[in-house]
Design a protein around this motif. Structure first.
Motif, PDB file in Angstrom:
ATOM      1  N   ASP A 168      -9.296  10.021  -5.019  1.00  0.00           N
ATOM      2  CA  ASP A 168      -8.715   8.709  -4.816  1.00  0.00           C
ATOM      3  C   ASP A 168      -8.826   8.304  -3.336  1.00  0.00           C
ATOM      4  OD1 ASP A 168      -7.840   5.860  -5.716  1.00  0.00           O
ATOM      5  OD2 ASP A 168      -5.693   6.686  -4.851  1.00  0.00           O
ATOM      6  N   ARG A 169      -8.335   9.238  -2.575  1.00  0.00           N
ATOM      7  CA  ARG A 169      -7.954   9.920  -0.990  1.00  0.00           C
ATOM      8  C   ARG A 169      -9.682   9.951  -0.516  1.00  0.00           C
ATOM      9  NH1 ARG A 169      -6.720   7.413   2.865  1.00  0.00           N
ATOM     10  NH2 ARG A 169      -6.487   8.833   5.087  1.00  0.00           N
ATOM     11  N   SER A 211      -4.328  17.496 -10.471  1.00  0.00           N
ATOM     12  CA  SER A 211      -4.480  16.890  -8.358  1.00  0.00           C
ATOM     13  C   SER A 211      -5.649  16.030  -7.825  1.00  0.00           C
ATOM     14  CB  SER A 211      -4.111  17.670  -7.311  1.00  0.00           C
ATOM     15  OG  SER A 211      -2.562  18.554  -7.478  1.00  0.00           O
ATOM     16  N   LYS A 249      -5.704  12.247  -7.447  1.00  0.00           N
ATOM     17  CA  LYS A 249      -5.380  11.700  -6.542  1.00  0.00           C
ATOM     18  C   LYS A 249      -6.314  12.197  -5.146  1.00  0.00           C
ATOM     19  CE  LYS A 249      -1.541  11.675  -3.288  1.00  0.00           C
ATOM     20  NZ  LYS A 249      -1.171  13.448  -2.969  1.00  0.00           N
TER      21      LYS A 249
END
Ligand SMILES: C[S@@+](CC[C@H](N)C(=O)[O-])C[C@H]1O[C@@H](n2cnc3c(N)ncnc32)[C@H](O)[C@@H]1O
Length: 226
Positions: free
Chosen positions: A79-80, A73, A76
């Motif tokens: 990235d966020r 995880s 992602k």
């Protein structure tokens, strides 16, 4: 992190904290109400899925959290976090070899996304350290009585080992070599292990021949820049 931020920027206006555990949120809220004057929103949520509605902020921090999240995880999430970063993103992990490897992966991902590395590295080249060596720093923190009781410890302090990466939307205003190990001092000399702007790392000996530079090098500690 909230306390450190408020210490550094006493005029901090607003902070949004996301925490999955209700018990931790309750304790954090109770402590912050007395100590922090900024507007604080404590949100219940899982950072791997609940960051969609948040607005970008000048400073995004994620401290000692990645090691509690499934490795699959992490890309992602990073990235966020970067999407939410209007200026600076700071990610901190325990100063273990595993923590360093997680930070290396975050650093690589951020560089690929166009981030500028502010610290600790004075460059965006691949990390020059190789296992079994690893990059980390240490800070001595006072243990309260409660802290000592919780850890069944006698000593009123502990050396917290950590590793971090700070990345920005903007290039660093200046770059300087970083001291990446405890300095070794002797009579008329000091040996510093430095991570350099050219992406290399190694020990550098400062002696009386270096004049003012020796005086400067003597004042430096692990984690400082020169
Ligand atoms: C070691 S603590 C660090 C807390 C704080 N960031 C600090 O530096 O003091 C890790 C915290 O992350 C929270 N956490 C772990 N996984 C999470 C997730 N997926 N979403 C939100 N919070 C999470 C845990 O409940 C725990 O309170």
């Amino acid at each position: 992190m909230l306390w450190a931020t408020a210490d550094l920027w006493p005029d901090l206006e607003e902070a949004v904290l996301i925490e999955a555990s209700a018990a931790v949120r309750r304790v954090g809220e109770a402590l912050a109400t007395e100590a922090i004057t900024a507007r604080i929103a404590w949100l219940a949520g899982d950072v791997t899925i609940d960051l969609g509605e948040l607005k970008p902020a000048d400073l995004i921090t994620c401290a000692y959290v990645l090691d509690e999240i499934a490795p699959a995880s992490l890309p992602k999430l990073v990235d966020r976090l970067w999407q939410l970063t209007a200026d600076t993103l700071l990610v901190v992990e325990p100063g273990t070899p595993a923590g360093w490897r997680r930070i290396l992966a975050v650093r690589r991902q951020l560089i690929e996304a166009g981030a500028h590395i502010l610290a600790p590295c004075p460059h965006e080249a691949p990390c020059p350290l190789a296992a079994p060596d690893w990059c980390h720093f240490s800070h001595r923190v006072a243990r309260s009585r409660l802290h000592r009781l919780a850890k069944d410890a006698d000593v009123p302090w502990e050396d917290e080992k950590f590793i971090y990466v700070a990345a920005s939307r903007h290039p660093a205003s200046s770059r300087a070599a970083r001291v990446i190990a405890p300095p070794k001092s002797g009579s008329g000399k000091v040996l510093l292990k430095l991570c350099q702007k050219d992406g290399s790392a190694g020990e550098k000996l400062f002696t009386k021949r270096d004049g003012e530079m020796l005086k400067l090098a003597r004042r430096l500690d692990w984690g400082d820049s020169i």
